[in-house]
Design a protein around this motif. Structure first.
Motif, PDB file in Angstrom:
ATOM      1  N   ILE A 254       0.876  -1.164   0.000  1.00 24.33           N
ATOM      2  CA  ILE A 254       0.000   0.000   0.000  1.00 24.33           C
ATOM      3  C   ILE A 254       0.920   1.222   0.000  1.00 24.33           C
ATOM      4  O   ILE A 254       1.702   1.413   0.937  1.00 24.33           O
ATOM      5  CB  ILE A 254      -0.939   0.020   1.216  1.00 24.33           C
ATOM      6  N   LEU A 255       0.829   2.020  -1.061  1.00 25.02           N
ATOM      7  CA  LEU A 255       1.793   3.100  -1.272  1.00 25.02           C
ATOM      8  C   LEU A 255       1.230   4.423  -0.770  1.00 25.02           C
ATOM      9  O   LEU A 255       0.282   4.965  -1.346  1.00 25.02           O
ATOM     10  CB  LEU A 255       2.135   3.208  -2.761  1.00 25.02           C
ATOM     11  N   PRO A 256       1.807   4.981   0.299  1.00 23.11           N
ATOM     12  CA  PRO A 256       1.301   6.237   0.833  1.00 23.11           C
ATOM     13  C   PRO A 256       1.431   7.366  -0.195  1.00 23.11           C
ATOM     14  O   PRO A 256       2.384   7.410  -0.975  1.00 23.11           O
ATOM     15  CB  PRO A 256       2.187   6.502   2.052  1.00 23.11           C
ATOM     16  N   GLY A 257       0.459   8.274  -0.164  1.00 20.85           N
ATOM     17  CA  GLY A 257       0.518   9.449  -1.019  1.00 20.85           C
ATOM     18  C   GLY A 257      -0.084   9.264  -2.397  1.00 20.85           C
ATOM     19  O   GLY A 257      -0.229  10.241  -3.139  1.00 20.85           O
ATOM     20  N   TYR A 258      -0.457   8.041  -2.751  1.00 24.63           N
ATOM     21  CA  TYR A 258      -0.988   7.785  -4.091  1.00 24.63           C
ATOM     22  C   TYR A 258      -2.476   7.446  -4.034  1.00 24.63           C
ATOM     23  O   TYR A 258      -2.929   6.721  -3.147  1.00 24.63           O
ATOM     24  CB  TYR A 258      -0.233   6.630  -4.755  1.00 24.63           C
ATOM     25  N   HIS A 259      -3.206   7.983  -5.025  1.00 26.34           N
ATOM     26  CA  HIS A 259      -4.594   7.599  -5.201  1.00 26.34           C
ATOM     27  C   HIS A 259      -4.731   6.800  -6.497  1.00 26.34           C
ATOM     28  O   HIS A 259      -3.728   6.417  -7.118  1.00 26.34           O
ATOM     29  CB  HIS A 259      -5.520   8.825  -5.174  1.00 26.34           C
ATOM     30  N   HIS A 260      -5.958   6.582  -6.914  1.00 26.17           N
ATOM     31  CA  HIS A 260      -6.231   5.634  -7.997  1.00 26.17           C
ATOM     32  C   HIS A 260      -5.629   6.062  -9.330  1.00 26.17           C
ATOM     33  O   HIS A 260      -5.364   5.204 -10.181  1.00 26.17           O
ATOM     34  CB  HIS A 260      -7.753   5.484  -8.154  1.00 26.17           C
ATOM     35  N   PHE A 261      -5.372   7.350  -9.511  1.00 30.36           N
ATOM     36  CA  PHE A 261      -4.944   7.834 -10.820  1.00 30.36           C
ATOM     37  C   PHE A 261      -3.468   8.231 -10.857  1.00 30.36           C
ATOM     38  O   PHE A 261      -2.777   7.925 -11.832  1.00 30.36           O
ATOM     39  CB  PHE A 261      -5.840   8.990 -11.264  1.00 30.36           C
ATOM     40  N   ASN A 262      -2.960   8.880  -9.826  1.00 30.30           N
ATOM     41  CA  ASN A 262      -1.545   9.266  -9.893  1.00 30.30           C
ATOM     42  C   ASN A 262      -0.598   8.104  -9.607  1.00 30.30           C
ATOM     43  O   ASN A 262       0.607   8.203  -9.839  1.00 30.30           O
ATOM     44  CB  ASN A 262      -1.249  10.452  -8.961  1.00 30.30           C
ATOM     45  N   ILE A 263      -1.131   6.977  -9.140  1.00 30.31           N
ATOM     46  CA  ILE A 263      -0.269   5.829  -8.859  1.00 30.31           C
ATOM     47  C   ILE A 263       0.430   5.332 -10.128  1.00 30.31           C
ATOM     48  O   ILE A 263       1.515   4.767 -10.074  1.00 30.31           O
ATOM     49  CB  ILE A 263      -1.075   4.697  -8.175  1.00 30.31           C
ATOM     50  N   MET A 264      -0.167   5.599 -11.297  1.00 30.85           N
ATOM     51  CA  MET A 264       0.442   5.147 -12.539  1.00 30.85           C
ATOM     52  C   MET A 264       1.722   5.914 -12.874  1.00 30.85           C
ATOM     53  O   MET A 264       2.522   5.478 -13.703  1.00 30.85           O
ATOM     54  CB  MET A 264      -0.561   5.258 -13.679  1.00 30.85           C
ATOM     55  N   ASP A 265       1.955   7.051 -12.218  1.00 32.13           N
ATOM     56  CA  ASP A 265       3.206   7.780 -12.424  1.00 32.13           C
ATOM     57  C   ASP A 265       4.413   6.933 -12.049  1.00 32.13           C
ATOM     58  O   ASP A 265       5.534   7.186 -12.517  1.00 32.13           O
ATOM     59  CB  ASP A 265       3.221   9.060 -11.575  1.00 32.13           C
ATOM     60  N   GLU A 266       4.179   5.933 -11.206  1.00 30.89           N
ATOM     61  CA  GLU A 266       5.297   5.125 -10.711  1.00 30.89           C
ATOM     62  C   GLU A 266       6.007   4.342 -11.821  1.00 30.89           C
ATOM     63  O   GLU A 266       7.163   3.977 -11.672  1.00 30.89           O
ATOM     64  CB  GLU A 266       4.799   4.167  -9.630  1.00 30.89           C
ATOM     65  N   TYR A 267       5.312   4.068 -12.913  1.00 32.59           N
ATOM     66  CA  TYR A 267       5.979   3.386 -14.027  1.00 32.59           C
ATOM     67  C   TYR A 267       7.109   4.243 -14.605  1.00 32.59           C
ATOM     68  O   TYR A 267       8.022   3.714 -15.243  1.00 32.59           O
ATOM     69  CB  TYR A 267       4.972   3.076 -15.136  1.00 32.59           C
ATOM     70  N   LEU A 268       7.037   5.548 -14.406  1.00 31.66           N
ATOM     71  CA  LEU A 268       8.036   6.462 -14.960  1.00 31.66           C
ATOM     72  C   LEU A 268       9.132   6.816 -13.962  1.00 31.66           C
ATOM     73  O   LEU A 268       9.989   7.642 -14.253  1.00 31.66           O
ATOM     74  CB  LEU A 268       7.354   7.738 -15.461  1.00 31.66           C
ATOM     75  N   GLU A 269       9.094   6.179 -12.786  1.00 31.83           N
ATOM     76  CA  GLU A 269      10.123   6.393 -11.767  1.00 31.83           C
ATOM     77  C   GLU A 269      10.858   5.072 -11.557  1.00 31.83           C
ATOM     78  O   GLU A 269      10.354   4.177 -10.884  1.00 31.83           O
ATOM     79  CB  GLU A 269       9.494   6.867 -10.454  1.00 31.83           C
ATOM     80  N   PRO A 270      12.058   4.922 -12.139  1.00 31.18           N
ATOM     81  CA  PRO A 270      12.728   3.608 -12.142  1.00 31.18           C
ATOM     82  C   PRO A 270      12.943   2.996 -10.765  1.00 31.18           C
ATOM     83  O   PRO A 270      12.987   1.776 -10.640  1.00 31.18           O
ATOM     84  CB  PRO A 270      14.066   3.919 -12.829  1.00 31.18           C
ATOM     85  N   SER A 271      13.067   3.829  -9.729  1.00 27.43           N
ATOM     86  CA  SER A 271      13.312   3.284  -8.394  1.00 27.43           C
ATOM     87  C   SER A 271      12.040   3.090  -7.585  1.00 27.43           C
ATOM     88  O   SER A 271      12.105   2.699  -6.420  1.00 27.43           O
ATOM     89  CB  SER A 271      14.268   4.199  -7.621  1.00 27.43           C
ATOM     90  N   SER A 272      10.875   3.348  -8.186  1.00 35.31           N
ATOM     91  CA  SER A 272       9.612   3.252  -7.452  1.00 35.31           C
ATOM     92  C   SER A 272       9.237   1.797  -7.195  1.00 35.31           C
ATOM     93  O   SER A 272       9.704   0.882  -7.888  1.00 35.31           O
ATOM     94  CB  SER A 272       8.496   3.932  -8.241  1.00 35.31           C
ATOM     95  N   PRO A 273       8.381   1.555  -6.190  1.00 32.16           N
ATOM     96  CA  PRO A 273       7.956   0.172  -5.918  1.00 32.16           C
ATOM     97  C   PRO A 273       7.308  -0.517  -7.112  1.00 32.16           C
ATOM     98  O   PRO A 273       7.543  -1.707  -7.342  1.00 32.16           O
ATOM     99  CB  PRO A 273       6.966   0.344  -4.759  1.00 32.16           C
ATOM    100  N   ILE A 274       6.501   0.200  -7.884  1.00 25.78           N
ATOM    101  CA  ILE A 274       5.851  -0.443  -9.030  1.00 25.78           C
ATOM    102  C   ILE A 274       6.864  -0.755 -10.116  1.00 25.78           C
ATOM    103  O   ILE A 274       6.868  -1.863 -10.680  1.00 25.78           O
ATOM    104  CB  ILE A 274       4.709   0.441  -9.566  1.00 25.78           C
TER     105      ILE A 274
END
Length: 288
Positions: A254-274
């Motif tokens: 469960i990723l703090p700070g993310y909601h249903h739509f901005n969570i997809m930004d994580e694909y563009l952050e190489p070090s992100s959990p997603i």
């Protein structure tokens, strides 16, 4: 009885219609990703709208990474009724750079078809990839999937499918990353989206992956945003418990700070959990 069943109509809509749980239109959260998707389609090697079936939405965008590369297939969200693969080309940027062939899939949408038809088309896309992705340099024995929202549900249907009965390897994928998923469609039958979905108890039973036993033995990661409504997050916990009850060992984040739509930004952050989760199920850099 699940707690959500005691909610009034307004609260139920808030809990299970993601567009009601954010204070801006969903499209406002994807503007920069849409631009990045356009850049990816224009600047990267891409085979667009490759047909995997006869329907107008039976198309794939394939971004090859070279010979014998692992393959990652993505299913978009949109409550089984909206969205299009062209808005998700951004997912290919970092994965292809790391040596993964990326496939972004379209699939049939409600109300043109029922949820049965939606699922059938997504499974057909997986089968097509296994039988044909080698023509684009991908290794069909190293396929993985991810998806968000309704796309996460389709990933869970891949896990719940008896692929051997279709003449394919039982463990057709190496792993699945399921983001902000809805795994039991039942709540959707009781909110406004059902005007498009036309769910019935029988359709739900055939597509409820909180009840369908998993058939694929693969790595599963279940992820949701900490700012999503509690009942939506609860589906991720319930589905992961279901996998554990059938001998699985899913990761749950469960990723703090993310909601249903901005969570997809994580694909563009190489070090992100997603991004790390997707790289892990792809086995990028590993040898066969």
């Amino acid at each position: 009885m699940h707690d959500w069943q005691s909610l009034d109509a307004e609260e139920r809509e808030y809990q299970f219609n993601p567009q009601k749980s954010v204070d801006k239109p969903a499209s406002s959260f994807q503007a920069h990703r849409t631009m990045m998707s356009r850049i990816c389609r224009q600047s990267m090697e891409a085979h667009l709208d490759v047909k995997y079936g006869p329907g107008p939405l039976h198309g794939l965008d394939i971004f090859p990474a070279g010979p014998d590369s692992p393959v990652h297939i993505f299913f978009h969200g949109g409550y089984w009724r909206i969205q299009d693969k062209e808005n998700f080309s951004f997912i290919a940027r970092d994965l292809v750079a790391s040596g993964v062939t990326v496939v972004i899939a379209n699939y049939d949408l409600c109300p043109a078809v029922t949820l049965d038809g939606v699922t059938a088309s997504a499974l057909n896309a997986i089968e097509w990839c296994f039988r044909n992705i080698d023509q684009y340099g991908g290794d069909p024995h190293r396929m993985s999937v991810s998806g968000n929202s309704a796309g996460a549900h389709l990933c869970s249907m891949v896990v719940a499918t008896d692929w051997a009965a279709r003449g394919l390897p039982r463990d057709i994928i190496t792993g699945a990353v399921m983001i902000s998923g809805i795994f039991d469609p039942t709540p959707a039958m009781h909110i406004s989206v059902n005007a498009d979905l036309a769910l019935t108890e029988e359709i739900i039973e055939r597509n409820n992956t909180e009840r369908l036993p998993p058939k694929v033995d693969c790595r599963n990661l279940v992820i949701a945003g900490g700012k999503e409504p509690w009942a939506w997050i609860d589906q991720s916990y319930r589905y992961s418990r279901h996998l554990r009850q059938h001998g699985g060992d899913p990761e749950v984040h469960i990723l703090p700070g993310y909601h249903h739509f901005n969570i997809m930004d994580e694909y563009l952050e190489p070090s992100s959990p997603i991004a790390r989760a997707v790289q892990a199920v792809c086995g990028a850099g590993e040898q066969r």
